[in-house]
Design an enzyme around this catalytic site. Structure first.
Site, PDB file in Angstrom:
ATOM      1  N   TRP A 183       0.680  -1.424  -0.068  1.00  0.00           N
ATOM      2  CA  TRP A 183       0.272   0.168   0.011  1.00  0.00           C
ATOM      3  C   TRP A 183       0.800   1.399  -0.061  1.00  0.00           C
ATOM      4  CZ3 TRP A 183      -0.243   3.938   3.515  1.00  0.00           C
ATOM      5  CH2 TRP A 183      -1.017   5.241   3.099  1.00  0.00           C
ATOM      6  N   GLU A 224      -3.176  -3.131  -2.341  1.00  0.00           N
ATOM      7  CA  GLU A 224      -4.283  -2.593  -1.557  1.00  0.00           C
ATOM      8  C   GLU A 224      -4.534  -1.105  -2.021  1.00  0.00           C
ATOM      9  OE1 GLU A 224      -5.297  -0.972   2.978  1.00  0.00           O
ATOM     10  OE2 GLU A 224      -3.293  -2.172   2.676  1.00  0.00           O
ATOM     11  N   LYS A 226      -6.842   2.296  -1.986  1.00  0.00           N
ATOM     12  CA  LYS A 226      -7.675   3.385  -1.097  1.00  0.00           C
ATOM     13  C   LYS A 226      -8.278   4.629  -1.988  1.00  0.00           C
ATOM     14  CE  LYS A 226      -6.351   6.003   3.318  1.00  0.00           C
ATOM     15  NZ  LYS A 226      -5.349   6.003   4.137  1.00  0.00           N
ATOM     16  N   ASP A 257      -9.497  -3.154   2.317  1.00  0.00           N
ATOM     17  CA  ASP A 257      -9.610  -2.450   3.673  1.00  0.00           C
ATOM     18  C   ASP A 257     -10.991  -1.902   3.896  1.00  0.00           C
ATOM     19  OD1 ASP A 257      -9.244  -0.298   5.569  1.00  0.00           O
ATOM     20  OD2 ASP A 257      -7.047  -0.982   5.790  1.00  0.00           O
ATOM     21  N   HIS A 260     -11.529   1.922   3.212  1.00  0.00           N
ATOM     22  CA  HIS A 260     -10.719   2.590   1.971  1.00  0.00           C
ATOM     23  C   HIS A 260     -11.600   3.035   0.902  1.00  0.00           C
ATOM     24  CE1 HIS A 260      -6.348   1.652   2.936  1.00  0.00           C
ATOM     25  NE2 HIS A 260      -7.055   2.275   3.629  1.00  0.00           N
ATOM     26  N   HIS A 284      -8.330  -6.255   5.487  1.00  0.00           N
ATOM     27  CA  HIS A 284      -8.093  -5.492   6.691  1.00  0.00           C
ATOM     28  C   HIS A 284      -9.067  -5.224   7.261  1.00  0.00           C
ATOM     29  CE1 HIS A 284      -3.645  -4.100   5.398  1.00  0.00           C
ATOM     30  NE2 HIS A 284      -3.470  -5.573   5.720  1.00  0.00           N
ATOM     31  N   ASP A 292     -11.505   6.979   6.739  1.00  0.00           N
ATOM     32  CA  ASP A 292     -10.676   5.595   7.081  1.00  0.00           C
ATOM     33  C   ASP A 292      -9.784   6.015   8.501  1.00  0.00           C
ATOM     34  OD1 ASP A 292      -8.873   3.293   6.835  1.00  0.00           O
ATOM     35  OD2 ASP A 292      -7.385   4.494   5.860  1.00  0.00           O
ATOM     36  N   ASP A 294      -9.753   4.124  11.169  1.00  0.00           N
ATOM     37  CA  ASP A 294      -9.317   2.821  11.785  1.00  0.00           C
ATOM     38  C   ASP A 294      -9.632   2.627  13.174  1.00  0.00           C
ATOM     39  OD1 ASP A 294      -7.548   1.732   9.609  1.00  0.00           O
ATOM     40  OD2 ASP A 294      -6.437   3.872   9.885  1.00  0.00           O
ATOM     41  N   ASP A 324      -6.537  -3.907  11.159  1.00  0.00           N
ATOM     42  CA  ASP A 324      -5.845  -2.774  10.611  1.00  0.00           C
ATOM     43  C   ASP A 324      -6.618  -1.228  11.358  1.00  0.00           C
ATOM     44  OD1 ASP A 324      -4.315  -0.626   9.619  1.00  0.00           O
ATOM     45  OD2 ASP A 324      -4.718  -0.879   7.583  1.00  0.00           O
TER      46      ASP A 324
END
Length: 417
Positions: A183, A224, A226, A257, A260, A284, A292, A294, A324
Site C-alpha cells: 500500500w 491494496e 484506497k 480494507d 478505504h 484489512h 478511514d 481505523d 488494521d
C-alpha cells in the site's frame, strides 16, 4: 460441570434443533487465524532510528500512556494480548519495525533485521505477514512508486524487492506463507491534471517489484487500494479500479480494507464479487467512523457480514484475515484484545448459521422461511458457544481479561516514560 459447560450443553442442544453442530463449529475455528497488526502497540512509529512524524495520511489519535518504545516492549505487549485471545493468530509487521544497531534505509532492509521477530514467532508457533513501508520517509513526501523522478522510483522499487525477500524468509522459517501487502499513499491534494502518468509509473514499478517468482508456499503478493487520504483528497493513484485490474492481470492477491471506500460502501459485498477473479483475498478489517479512521473493530453488522461471506462460501484457504486499526485513546493492549476477539466472535457466530438450510430455502424461492430463520437464529445462545471456545483455549471468559490488562498496565505500562 461448570456453569459455562452447563450453558454450552444447553446451547448445543438448541443449535442441534436447526441442524448446527456446535462442536464442529468450534473445531473449524482452528482454520481461521487472524493476523494481528503490530502497529496498534506503538502508534505506527516503528524502530528505524530516525526522527520525524508520520506522513502519508497516517494518524494515530490519542495519547494514552504506556505505548511500546522498543521491539522488546512491543513483543511483551503482544505476549499479553495474545494470551487473552483464543485460537490461532498471526502477526502482521511493517518494514519499519526492523531491528538493527545501525540505521538501515528502506532499500537496505534484509531478513536478518527481523530475526528476533522470527524467533518470537517460532516460540508462539505462529506465522508472520509483512508490509513494505511507503510512508514516513524523506523520499516519500511527493510520491514513491509513482514519483516523477526515476531515481526516487527506483529507490522504492528496491524497497519492495527487499521486502519480498524478508517475506519469503518468514515463510521458509515458519512453514506458512507470508502475505506481503503493498500500500502506498501516492496522490494529490487538489485538482489533478495528469492522472494517467503516475498510474503508468505505478504499473511499471510494481511489475519490477514482483518480477522475480517466489514460491507461493512461502510468499504471497497483495496490493491494496484506497479512496483518499489526508492531504490526498482529490486523487489517489492506487484506486480500487487500478488494483482490482492489477491483481487480476498479474495474479496477485487483492487487499480490501474496510475503511478505504465511500461511506456507503462495504467490503462484505465485494468479497463474492472479486473471488471469481482472484485466487487470494486479503482483508484489512477495521472500523471507519467518518473516514478511514481505523477505530477498534466492533461486533457490529459489517464485521458479522464479512465473517458470513467467508464462512458461507467456504473461503477458509483463500481469504486471509488481517486487522488494521490504531487507537491511542485507550489502552493499546485492550484495543488488540477487543478487536481480535470481536473478529473471532463474528467468525464463530457465522459458523453457527444453518447455511445449507438457508440456501435451500433461497434456491426453492421460499423467501419467507429464509427471513424467518435468519431472524430466529439471532437470538439463539451463541454466546455460550463462544464462552466454551474461550474455556477450551484457556483464555479468560467474558470481560475477565480486562482485569489482566489493568494489572499489566499497573505493573508495566505506567512505568514507561
Amino acid at each position: 460441570m461448570s456453569t459455562i459447560e452447563n450453558a454450552y450443553q444447553i446451547a448445543k442442544a438448541r443449535f442441534a434443533e436447526i441442524g448446527v453442530d456446535t462442536d464442529a463449529a468450534i473445531f473449524a475455528m482452528a482454520k481461521l487465524p487472524i493476523s494481528v497488526h503490530c502497529w496498534q502497540g506503538d502508534d505506527v512509529a516503528g524502530f528505524e532510528m530516525q526522527e520525524g512524524e508520520l506522513t502519508g495520511g497516517i494518524q494515530a489519535t490519542g495519547n494514552y500512556p504506556g505505548k511500546a518504545r522498543t521491539a522488546d516492549e512491543l513483543r511483551s505487549d503482544l505476549d499479553k494480548a495474545f494470551s487473552l485471545i483464543p485460537g490461532p493468530k498471526r502477526l502482521n509487521l511493517h518494514a519499519s519495525y526492523l531491528e538493527s544497531e545501525q540505521k538501515v534505509d528502506r532499500n537496505e532492509v534484509k531478513p536478518e533485521h527481523f530475526a528476533n521477530w522470527v524467533n518470537w514467532a517460532k516460540q508462539h508457533q505462529i506465522g508472520l505477514d509483512f508490509n513494505p513501508t511507503y510512508f514516513s520517509h524523506p523520499l516519500s513526501n511527493e510520491g514513491t512508486l509513482t514519483h516523477v523522478n526515476p531515481e526516487i522510483r527506483q529507490f522504492w522499487i528496491e524497497h519492495g524487492k527487499a521486502c519480498r525477500k524478508v517475506s519469503e524468509y518468514f515463510g521458509k522459517e515458519l512453514g506458512t506463507p507470508s502475505v506481503m501487502n503493498i500500500w502506498l499513499p501516492d496522490g494529490m491534494k487538489d485538482i489533478t491534471v495528469d492522472k494517467f502518468s503516475p498510474r503508468q509509473h505505478l504499473v511499471e514499478s510494481l511489475d519490477q517489484i514482483i518480477h522475480e517468482k517466489i514460491d507461493p508456499k512461502y510468499h504471497i503478493d497483495a496490493v491494496e487500494s484506497k479512496l483518499f487520504g489526508i492531504g490526498l483528497e482529490s486523487y489517489t493513484a492506487g484506486s480500487n479500479e487500478f488494483y482490482l485490474a492489477y491483481a487480476t492481470s498479474r495474479k496477485t492477491a487483492l487487499c480490501l480494507d474496510a475503511g478505504h471506500f465511500h461511506p456507503t460502501e462495504v467490503i462484505s459485498d465485494k468479497i463474492s464479487a472479486v473471488m471469481p477473479f482472484v485466487e487470494h483475498l486479503l482483508l484489512h478489517v477495521s472500523r471507519p467512523v467518518r473516514w478511514d479512521s481505523d477505530h477498534v473493530v466492533l461486533f457490529d453488522d459489517e464485521t458479522q457480514n464479512i465473517a458470513s461471506e467467508i464462512i458461507r462460501n467456504k473461503l477458509f484457504d483463500r481469504v486471509h484475515i488481517g486487522l488494521d486499526f490504531f487507537d491511542a485513546s485507550i489502552n493499546r493492549i485492550a484495543a488488540w484484545v477487543i478487536g481480535t476477539r470481536n473478529m473471532k466472535k463474528c467468525l464463530l457466530k457465522a459458523l453457527l448459521e444453518p447455511t445449507e438450510k438457508l440456501k435451500k430455502y433461497e434456491h426453492d424461492r421460499d423467501f419467507t422461511s429464509r427471513l424467518a430463520l435468519l431472524e430466529e437464529q439471532k437470538s439463539l445462545p451463541w454466546q455460550a458457544v463462544w464462552d466454551q471456545y474461550c474455556l477450551l483455549n484457556e483464555v479468560p471468559v467474558g470481560s475477565r481479561w480486562l482485569d489482566e490488562v489493568r494489572q499489566y498496565e499497573k505493573t508495566v505500562l505506567t512505568k514507561r516514560s
